[in-house]
Structures are given as structure tokens and as C-alpha cells.
Design a protein around this motif. Sequence first.
Motif, PDB file in Angstrom:
ATOM      1  N   PHE A   1       5.277  -1.618 -22.857  1.00  0.00           N
ATOM      2  CA  PHE A   1       6.555  -1.898 -22.275  1.00  0.00           C
ATOM      3  C   PHE A   1       7.436  -0.862 -22.478  1.00  0.00           C
ATOM      4  N   GLN A   2       7.092   0.369 -22.226  1.00  0.00           N
ATOM      5  CA  GLN A   2       8.291   1.502 -22.150  1.00  0.00           C
ATOM      6  C   GLN A   2       7.782   2.526 -21.203  1.00  0.00           C
ATOM      7  N   VAL A   3       8.779   3.288 -20.761  1.00  0.00           N
ATOM      8  CA  VAL A   3       8.797   4.264 -19.849  1.00  0.00           C
ATOM      9  C   VAL A   3       9.274   5.539 -20.208  1.00  0.00           C
ATOM     10  N   THR A   4       8.534   6.675 -19.897  1.00  0.00           N
ATOM     11  CA  THR A   4       9.165   8.000 -20.139  1.00  0.00           C
ATOM     12  C   THR A   4       9.802   8.587 -19.010  1.00  0.00           C
ATOM     13  N   VAL A   5      11.150   9.140 -19.087  1.00  0.00           N
ATOM     14  CA  VAL A   5      11.787   9.654 -18.111  1.00  0.00           C
ATOM     15  C   VAL A   5      11.988  10.902 -18.484  1.00  0.00           C
ATOM     16  N   PRO A   6      11.165  12.146 -18.133  1.00  0.00           N
ATOM     17  CA  PRO A   6      11.297  13.413 -18.785  1.00  0.00           C
ATOM     18  C   PRO A   6      12.798  13.962 -19.154  1.00  0.00           C
ATOM     19  N   GLU A   7      13.682  13.738 -18.337  1.00  0.00           N
ATOM     20  CA  GLU A   7      15.168  14.379 -18.651  1.00  0.00           C
ATOM     21  C   GLU A   7      15.706  13.673 -19.712  1.00  0.00           C
ATOM     22  N   LEU A   8      15.213  12.374 -19.909  1.00  0.00           N
ATOM     23  CA  LEU A   8      16.060  11.371 -21.081  1.00  0.00           C
ATOM     24  C   LEU A   8      15.427  10.984 -21.997  1.00  0.00           C
ATOM     25  N   GLY A   9      14.161  11.085 -21.897  1.00  0.00           N
ATOM     26  CA  GLY A   9      13.170  10.621 -23.057  1.00  0.00           C
ATOM     27  C   GLY A   9      12.611   9.264 -22.872  1.00  0.00           C
ATOM     28  N   THR A  10      11.939   8.485 -23.808  1.00  0.00           N
ATOM     29  CA  THR A  10      11.475   7.281 -23.695  1.00  0.00           C
ATOM     30  C   THR A  10      12.250   6.323 -23.648  1.00  0.00           C
ATOM     31  N   ILE A  11      12.247   5.232 -22.758  1.00  0.00           N
ATOM     32  CA  ILE A  11      13.025   4.132 -22.790  1.00  0.00           C
ATOM     33  C   ILE A  11      12.165   2.986 -22.930  1.00  0.00           C
ATOM     34  N   ARG A  12      12.492   2.226 -24.055  1.00  0.00           N
ATOM     35  CA  ARG A  12      11.507   1.164 -24.574  1.00  0.00           C
ATOM     36  C   ARG A  12      12.353  -0.236 -24.434  1.00  0.00           C
ATOM     37  N   ALA A  13      11.754  -1.432 -24.032  1.00  0.00           N
ATOM     38  CA  ALA A  13      11.997  -2.718 -24.040  1.00  0.00           C
ATOM     39  C   ALA A  13      12.738  -3.199 -25.251  1.00  0.00           C
ATOM     40  N   LYS A  14      13.903  -3.597 -25.465  1.00  0.00           N
ATOM     41  CA  LYS A  14      14.264  -4.288 -26.717  1.00  0.00           C
ATOM     42  C   LYS A  14      13.426  -5.677 -26.827  1.00  0.00           C
ATOM     43  N   GLU A  15      13.319  -6.398 -25.822  1.00  0.00           N
ATOM     44  CA  GLU A  15      12.456  -7.330 -25.638  1.00  0.00           C
ATOM     45  C   GLU A  15      11.480  -7.413 -24.553  1.00  0.00           C
TER      46      GLU A  15
ATOM     47  N   PRO B   1      12.412  -1.787 -10.135  1.00  0.00           N
ATOM     48  CA  PRO B   1      12.264  -2.862 -10.777  1.00  0.00           C
ATOM     49  C   PRO B   1      11.734  -2.697 -12.066  1.00  0.00           C
ATOM     50  N   VAL B   2      10.447  -1.750 -12.081  1.00  0.00           N
ATOM     51  CA  VAL B   2       9.793  -1.750 -13.491  1.00  0.00           C
ATOM     52  C   VAL B   2      10.769  -1.346 -14.646  1.00  0.00           C
ATOM     53  N   LEU B   3      11.695  -0.181 -14.483  1.00  0.00           N
ATOM     54  CA  LEU B   3      12.518   0.260 -15.425  1.00  0.00           C
ATOM     55  C   LEU B   3      13.592  -0.787 -15.622  1.00  0.00           C
ATOM     56  N   ASP B   4      14.225  -1.734 -14.668  1.00  0.00           N
ATOM     57  CA  ASP B   4      15.099  -2.580 -14.615  1.00  0.00           C
ATOM     58  C   ASP B   4      14.728  -3.786 -15.568  1.00  0.00           C
ATOM     59  N   ALA B   5      13.111  -3.797 -15.523  1.00  0.00           N
ATOM     60  CA  ALA B   5      12.765  -5.102 -16.130  1.00  0.00           C
ATOM     61  C   ALA B   5      12.676  -4.784 -17.721  1.00  0.00           C
ATOM     62  N   LEU B   6      12.642  -3.452 -18.094  1.00  0.00           N
ATOM     63  CA  LEU B   6      12.753  -3.283 -19.570  1.00  0.00           C
ATOM     64  C   LEU B   6      13.905  -3.006 -19.876  1.00  0.00           C
ATOM     65  N   SER B   7      15.139  -3.374 -19.339  1.00  0.00           N
ATOM     66  CA  SER B   7      16.512  -3.194 -19.693  1.00  0.00           C
ATOM     67  C   SER B   7      17.062  -4.709 -20.209  1.00  0.00           C
TER      68      SER B   7
ATOM     69  N   GLU C   1       0.757  -1.094   0.045  1.00  0.00           N
ATOM     70  CA  GLU C   1      -0.036   0.068   0.014  1.00  0.00           C
ATOM     71  C   GLU C   1       0.670   1.220  -0.037  1.00  0.00           C
ATOM     72  N   GLY C   2       0.635   2.457  -0.895  1.00  0.00           N
ATOM     73  CA  GLY C   2       1.292   3.469  -0.991  1.00  0.00           C
ATOM     74  C   GLY C   2       2.597   3.293  -1.953  1.00  0.00           C
ATOM     75  N   LEU C   3       2.774   2.160  -2.669  1.00  0.00           N
ATOM     76  CA  LEU C   3       3.767   1.965  -3.702  1.00  0.00           C
ATOM     77  C   LEU C   3       3.783   3.237  -4.884  1.00  0.00           C
ATOM     78  N   ASP C   4       4.766   3.787  -5.102  1.00  0.00           N
ATOM     79  CA  ASP C   4       4.497   5.097  -5.894  1.00  0.00           C
ATOM     80  C   ASP C   4       5.899   4.684  -7.095  1.00  0.00           C
ATOM     81  N   VAL C   5       5.541   5.577  -8.025  1.00  0.00           N
ATOM     82  CA  VAL C   5       6.554   5.778  -9.136  1.00  0.00           C
ATOM     83  C   VAL C   5       8.085   5.506  -8.744  1.00  0.00           C
TER      84      VAL C   5
END
Length: 310
Positions: A163-177, A125-131, A77-81
Motif C-alpha cells: 500500500f505504497q507508491v514511489t513517485v521518483p520526484e517526490l519519494g515514497t507515498i504510503r497509506a496512513k491506513e 485512482p490508485v494514488l488517491d486511494a492511498l491518501s 485493456e491498455g490501462l497504464d500507470v
Amino acid sequence: MSTTSAQPLPSSIDATLEMLASAGYVGDRALATVLFLSLKMGRPLFLEGEAGVGKTEIAKVLASALGRRLIRLQCYEGLDVSSAVYEWNYAAQMIEIRMEEASGEVRRDAMERNVFSEKYLIRRPVLDALSGEAGAAPVFLIDELDRTDEAFEAFLLEILSDFQVTVPELGTIRAKEPPLVVITTNRTREIHDALKRRCLYHWVDYPSAARELEIVANKVPQANERLSAEVVAFIQRLRQMDLFKVPGVAETIDWASALTELDKLALDPETISDTIGVILKYQDDIARIADGEGRRILSEVKAELAAAAE
């Protein structure tokens, strides 16, 4: 888990069953079928069931058998970005800013590019999973999703869509797979249909006595055969009672291990009374078994096993 060379995905349901068995998981054909389809179709696997039936273990076994990294997002409960996806290493950024200011050569645009670079990005974990690399995407376990709120569930739905995340300072990071996604829930609340529709669903139930005995033999091979049979039969009967929390498979394994450590060859009323806290975790449940229910169940178990042996 350390990364080993990734193994190919199973080519059939039978191969999936063999993969589970090779990693020490005693599964049935229904589970193997939905797991095979999840891997083949690239769809998240949504596992629902009571606590302690082995849902989390499925993701661990999958990662181990396929030689993939296991990335676990433990929901609460309370898990955030910032806790689930990414955050910036503010302390390191401040040190870098102070060092650049001290050098006397401060260019605001260059400093901003520097401090908001991958070097200072903390991958949760979420961003790591897309790497993951193509052919070696990790297993992404989203554990106990029902503990989070609906806002985070909606955010997760967006992640699983693209399967992508947008980091405002870096842009959109997409999973290669895309990662191999396993979602578990203990059903403390209903998960929205929109998320379930993106997944293949499987209800993980308590195992039958025969399968649970096989699990104990696999996980506690040093346990006496008679003891294992009595432990499983006793646990199976406890699950038929109206307890606050019935024991799961994990408690069965723990009890068999504990009794083996005590050099027990069979159950007796005193041993049950002394070790009941291994399998029951609420005082009202413990008191009920201690007040004579335990002796009655044990008597029935021994009579049943004796009749089966004849």
C-alpha cells in the motif's frame, strides 16, 4: 460521492447483514460473512461472477453505509500507470517554467523542486486511494480487473502488498491506513493465483427467485406485486436457456421499472415483444424469444404462479 462522517466497521456477521440492508442491498449470509472477514482482517475482497449480478454495487453500498469515499478504478485493456496511479500536470508545469524564465530569476534546482511538487501532481485512482486519513480510509473499487493485461496485474499485486507508491520526484507515498479494497472480475480470463492469495474470495451468483423478488420490491417499490412476480419468474427462466447473454439483476430492475412506467399490471405477449430490448441485448437472443419462446415461457410462468397462489 461526498464524504460524510465515517462509520465504525460492523462488529459481527449479523451487523454486516444489517449494514447491507440499511443501504438497500439484499445480500445473503455467505456474502455478509466474507465481507465481515475482509473488513476485520484488512484483506482485499475478490468478487467474481457473471456481468450484472451486483458485484460493483457491493462496493458502492459499502462506501455509502460506512460513510467513506468511493474511489473507482475502471479497468480496460491498455490501462497504464499514468492513467491508474499518477501523472504530472505538464501544461501547468510549462506555464510555471515560462513565468520563472520571464522573471529573470532562474535557479534550476529551485525551479525543479517547484514544478515537481504536490501542486502539479495529478492523483489518479490508485494514488488517491492511498491518501485516506486513519479511521476514514476510502473504499477502493478495482472494477473488472480481468480486462487489463498481466503486466498491470503484477503492478497491482505490488501495490496491494505494501500500500505504497514511489513517485521518483517526490519519494515514497504510503497509506496512513490501507483502503478497503474490492476487486471485481467477470472471469473473461483467469487472474493470477499470487493476487488471489492476498484476497478473500467470493463468487457472486444470480439470486434465487425469492431474493430477486425482494430486490425488485426494494429497488422498484412502485411496481405491482403481480407484475414483479411475473417479471422475476420470466427472467429466472431466461437464465436457464442457452442465450448469448442472459439478463442480470440490473436488467430485471430495469424491466420492472420500464413496465411500471408503461402502467402495466401484468405481462402479456405483446408487452414482452415491445420491451424485450430492455433485458436482452443481442439480436439472436431477441429473435429466439420473439419466435415463440417468449409466449411459451410466459404461459408456464402464469401457470406456475397461479398454482402457487392456490
